[in-house]
Design an enzyme around this catalytic site. Structure first.
Site, PDB file in Angstrom:
ATOM      1  N   HIS A 181       7.152  -3.326   7.259  1.00 30.94           N
ATOM      2  CA  HIS A 181       7.643  -4.097   6.114  1.00 30.94           C
ATOM      3  C   HIS A 181       6.998  -5.468   6.123  1.00 30.94           C
ATOM      4  O   HIS A 181       6.761  -6.028   7.203  1.00 30.94           O
ATOM      5  CB  HIS A 181       9.172  -4.243   6.173  1.00 30.94           C
ATOM      6  CG  HIS A 181       9.774  -4.630   4.874  1.00 30.94           C
ATOM      7  ND1 HIS A 181       9.871  -5.940   4.471  1.00 30.94           N
ATOM      8  CD2 HIS A 181      10.267  -3.877   3.864  1.00 30.94           C
ATOM      9  CE1 HIS A 181      10.421  -5.970   3.277  1.00 30.94           C
ATOM     10  NE2 HIS A 181      10.668  -4.739   2.875  1.00 30.94           N
ATOM     11  N   ASP A 199      13.216   3.282   3.393  1.00 33.75           N
ATOM     12  CA  ASP A 199      12.727   4.553   2.860  1.00 33.75           C
ATOM     13  C   ASP A 199      12.634   5.652   3.901  1.00 33.75           C
ATOM     14  O   ASP A 199      12.442   6.814   3.556  1.00 33.75           O
ATOM     15  CB  ASP A 199      11.335   4.351   2.246  1.00 33.75           C
ATOM     16  CG  ASP A 199      11.428   3.548   0.970  1.00 33.75           C
ATOM     17  OD1 ASP A 199      12.404   3.747   0.249  1.00 33.75           O
ATOM     18  OD2 ASP A 199      10.537   2.724   0.724  1.00 33.75           O
TER      19      ASP A 199
HETATM   20  N1  ACO Z   1       1.747   2.811  10.002  1.00 36.75           N
HETATM   21  C1  ACO Z   1       0.738   2.406  10.804  1.00 36.75           C
HETATM   22  N2  ACO Z   1       0.271   1.150  10.847  1.00 36.75           N
HETATM   23  C2  ACO Z   1       0.854   0.246  10.030  1.00 36.75           C
HETATM   24  C3  ACO Z   1       1.910   0.594   9.179  1.00 36.75           C
HETATM   25  C4  ACO Z   1       2.357   1.921   9.179  1.00 36.75           C
HETATM   26  N3  ACO Z   1       3.356   2.319   8.387  1.00 36.75           N
HETATM   27  N4  ACO Z   1       2.293  -0.493   8.475  1.00 36.75           N
HETATM   28  C5  ACO Z   1       1.508  -1.495   8.870  1.00 36.75           C
HETATM   29  N5  ACO Z   1       0.637  -1.051   9.826  1.00 36.75           N
HETATM   30  C6  ACO Z   1      -0.363  -1.870  10.544  1.00 36.75           C
HETATM   31  C7  ACO Z   1      -1.548  -2.164   9.658  1.00 36.75           C
HETATM   32  O1  ACO Z   1      -2.575  -1.203   9.813  1.00 36.75           O
HETATM   33  C8  ACO Z   1      -1.961  -3.527  10.127  1.00 36.75           C
HETATM   34  O2  ACO Z   1      -2.714  -3.376  11.308  1.00 36.75           O
HETATM   35  P1  ACO Z   1      -3.901  -4.421  11.666  1.00 36.75           P
HETATM   36  O3  ACO Z   1      -3.231  -5.760  11.839  1.00 36.75           O
HETATM   37  O4  ACO Z   1      -4.478  -3.882  12.940  1.00 36.75           O
HETATM   38  O5  ACO Z   1      -4.846  -4.392  10.512  1.00 36.75           O
HETATM   39  C9  ACO Z   1      -0.641  -4.196  10.512  1.00 36.75           C
HETATM   40  O6  ACO Z   1       0.259  -3.123  10.821  1.00 36.75           O
HETATM   41  C10 ACO Z   1      -0.039  -5.033   9.406  1.00 36.75           C
HETATM   42  O7  ACO Z   1       0.031  -4.244   8.220  1.00 36.75           O
HETATM   43  P2  ACO Z   1      -0.204  -4.830   6.777  1.00 36.75           P
HETATM   44  O8  ACO Z   1      -0.533  -3.723   5.841  1.00 36.75           O
HETATM   45  O9  ACO Z   1      -1.163  -5.981   6.839  1.00 36.75           O
HETATM   46  O10 ACO Z   1       1.230  -5.400   6.466  1.00 36.75           O
HETATM   47  P3  ACO Z   1       1.807  -5.689   5.045  1.00 36.75           P
HETATM   48  O11 ACO Z   1       2.928  -6.631   5.238  1.00 36.75           O
HETATM   49  O12 ACO Z   1       0.731  -6.082   4.098  1.00 36.75           O
HETATM   50  O13 ACO Z   1       2.339  -4.236   4.562  1.00 36.75           O
HETATM   51  C11 ACO Z   1       3.704  -2.378   4.157  1.00 36.75           C
HETATM   52  C12 ACO Z   1       3.652  -3.849   4.597  1.00 36.75           C
HETATM   53  C13 ACO Z   1       2.954  -2.190   2.840  1.00 36.75           C
HETATM   54  C14 ACO Z   1       5.163  -1.995   3.918  1.00 36.75           C
HETATM   55  C15 ACO Z   1       3.100  -1.487   5.279  1.00 36.75           C
HETATM   56  O14 ACO Z   1       3.848  -1.635   6.465  1.00 36.75           O
HETATM   57  C16 ACO Z   1       3.015  -0.017   4.884  1.00 36.75           C
HETATM   58  O15 ACO Z   1       2.060   0.400   4.224  1.00 36.75           O
HETATM   59  N6  ACO Z   1       4.065   0.804   5.258  1.00 36.75           N
HETATM   60  C17 ACO Z   1       4.090   2.194   4.869  1.00 36.75           C
HETATM   61  C18 ACO Z   1       4.601   2.294   3.433  1.00 36.75           C
HETATM   62  C19 ACO Z   1       6.062   1.992   3.315  1.00 36.75           C
HETATM   63  O16 ACO Z   1       6.894   2.486   4.063  1.00 36.75           O
HETATM   64  N7  ACO Z   1       6.403   1.184   2.286  1.00 36.75           N
HETATM   65  C20 ACO Z   1       7.798   0.839   1.976  1.00 36.75           C
HETATM   66  C21 ACO Z   1       8.007  -0.631   2.098  1.00 36.75           C
HETATM   67  S1  ACO Z   1       9.703  -1.003   1.896  1.00 36.75           S
HETATM   68  C22 ACO Z   1      10.015  -0.855   0.277  1.00 36.75           C
HETATM   69  O17 ACO Z   1       9.218  -0.977  -0.606  1.00 36.75           O
HETATM   70  C23 ACO Z   1      11.387  -0.512  -0.020  1.00 36.75           C
END
Ligand code: ACO
Length: 402
Positions: free
Chosen positions: A279, A337
């Site tokens: 998140h 989720d």
């Molecule tokens: N699985 C594996 N790795 C992940 C995940 C994941 N679910 N989420 C983040 N990471 C990693 C990224 O690859 C990144 O790694 P790096 O620093 O080596 O590049 C690091 O963690 C940070 O991730 P970001 O994408 O930069 O974080 P951001 O805050 O932009 O994204 C998000 C948050 C979009 C929710 C992300 O965690 C994700 O895509 N999760 C999966 C989708 C999801 O569950 N979305 C629901 C969000 S809650 C909602 O809308 C109700």
């Protein structure tokens, strides 16, 4: 080479913040999140208490007016919302115009946007009374529209709202009743549905809420703004994650395949992410995920699905991920989720409806934030700046000389 300093010489202070990770776009009194501690408050009240003790319309009142209602205010509010549950009969034609295999979110974007073509008498955003009527209409009509999208999708006749029922029961009935059969709402499932609505009601300046605010900042009518929010919510990184999370759990299928997926999530060359994990704000357990997990157990028990193999996969996946250095270091925890898909499926919804249910519940958050913005004396049209990296000024070359 572009001289950035020269390009921005008239702008004064300038920040470049892709994804707005550290830029506040507004002041708000509605929702507070402490992502490090896993705290979520609406108007100061912890989500755990609201989900445990309140009902969804009470939370709607709280988000809109800033205080919990008295018994009389609650009764009046429930009555006013209930008064607006019907949609214009002509709106049925919108649904029947779509292909039956259309994604219900596509239908929602179009149909909710079309509300402004029906309810002109609540589109004057300068009139507080019209704004409140539009707000009540949105909260009241979303379940009806969502249920109609579902019924059309599965080829069954639309079921009209029954205003003697509470909000969640009425919605379940509109989704699952059929005209030729008796339908009794299971109170355990209605309570679970209501709690799921509470958990999704608002989450401060997330992508879809910011979209609603940005659209509204130009003076666009509320129905159009909510349609914009629905479009944004649809994405798999946002509201679409509940659908994606369940699809992922089904793809994993059995506990023995979890390590393979954990390895993929950690592989930088693989775009795969664990859906329902991570998140932008929570760097701790999403408090909504805990309540959702409890709700999942209740729904699975009430529907005779206590042995759901997907639940076993989800619980094991969480256990393995939370002990893995990659997830620990990046502070990736289950979000709301992660468990909602299993719960919604047990309630009887197909995956394509999951994000629709999220949109239904989030409507009150969008509308409360939209109202707050309109009433804010500091409100100006939202207009992000950019860091221009294109060509410097150059002269036009006639076609014959290129
Ligand atoms: N699985 C594996 N790795 C992940 C995940 C994941 N679910 N989420 C983040 N990471 C990693 C990224 O690859 C990144 O790694 P790096 O620093 O080596 O590049 C690091 O963690 C940070 O991730 P970001 O994408 O930069 O974080 P951001 O805050 O932009 O994204 C998000 C948050 C979009 C929710 C992300 O965690 C994700 O895509 N999760 C999966 C989708 C999801 O569950 N979305 C629901 C969000 S809650 C909602 O809308 C109700």
């Amino acid at each position: 080479v572009i001289d950035i300093a020269a390009l921005y010489k008239h702008t004064g202070a300038f920040t470049y913040d892709p994804g707005f990770t550290s830029t506040a776009s507004c002041e708000s009194k509605i929702t507070y999140i402490d992502g490090d501690e896993g705290v979520l408050l609406h108007r100061g009240y912890p989500i755990e208490q609201l989900a445990e003790k309140g009902d969804f319309l009470e939370v709607c009142y709280l988000l809109l007016y800033g205080e919990l209602p008295t018994a009389a205010q609650k009764q009046d509010f429930d009555y006013r919302v209930t008064h607006h549950t019907m949609v214009h009969e002509q709106m049925q034609r919108f649904f029947t115009g779509y292909r039956r295999d259309a994604h219900p979110m596509a239908v929602m974007v179009g149909t909710v946007g079309a509300l402004s073509a029906f309810y002109h008498d609540s589109t004057d955003i300068t009139d507080p009374h019209q704004r409140m009527v539009a707000s009540l209409r949105m909260i009241a009509k979303m379940p009806t529209i969502a249920a109609m999208a579902y019924k059309y999708h599965i080829g069954q006749p639309f079921i009209y709202p029954q205003n003697s029922l509470d909000y969640a029961s009425n919605f379940l009935r509109m989704c699952f009743a059929v005209p030729c059969e008796e339908y009794k709402v299971n109170p355990v499932l209605a309570r679970a549905m209501d709690r799921i609505f509470i958990l999704h009601a608002d989450h401060e300046q997330n992508a879809s809420t910011s979209t609603v605010r940005l659209a509204g900042s130009s003076g666009a009518n509320p129905f159009a703004c909510i349609a914009a929010g629905i479009a944004c919510l649809w994405g798999p990184a946002h509201g679409g994650a509940n659908e994606a999370a369940l699809n992922m759990l089904m793809e994993i299928g059995t506990v023995d395949r979890i390590p393979e997926y954990i390895a993929r999530a950690k592989d930088k060359n693989d775009p795969f992410r664990l859906m329902g994990f991570g998140h932008r704000v929570y760097k701790n357990y999403d408090p909504r995920a805990k309540i959702m997990q409890k709700t999942m157990y209740e729904v699975l028990e009430a529907t005779g699905n206590s042995g759901d193999p997907l639940m076993q996969v989800a619980l094991e996946l969480e256990k393995i991920a939370l002990n893995d250095p990659y997830f620990i270091e990046k502070k990736l925890y289950p979000n709301v989720d992660f468990y909602s898909g299993i719960t919604l499926r047990a309630l009887g919804f197909p995956t394509t409806m999951f994000t629709v249910l999220f949109a239904l519940a989030r409507t009150v958050g969008w509308i409360a934030q939209w109202n707050e913005m309109i009433e804010d004396p500091q409100q100006r049209i939202g207009r992000p700046r950019q860091l221009y990296t294109g060509a410097p000024q150059r002269d036009y070359v006639p076609l014959s000389k290129r």
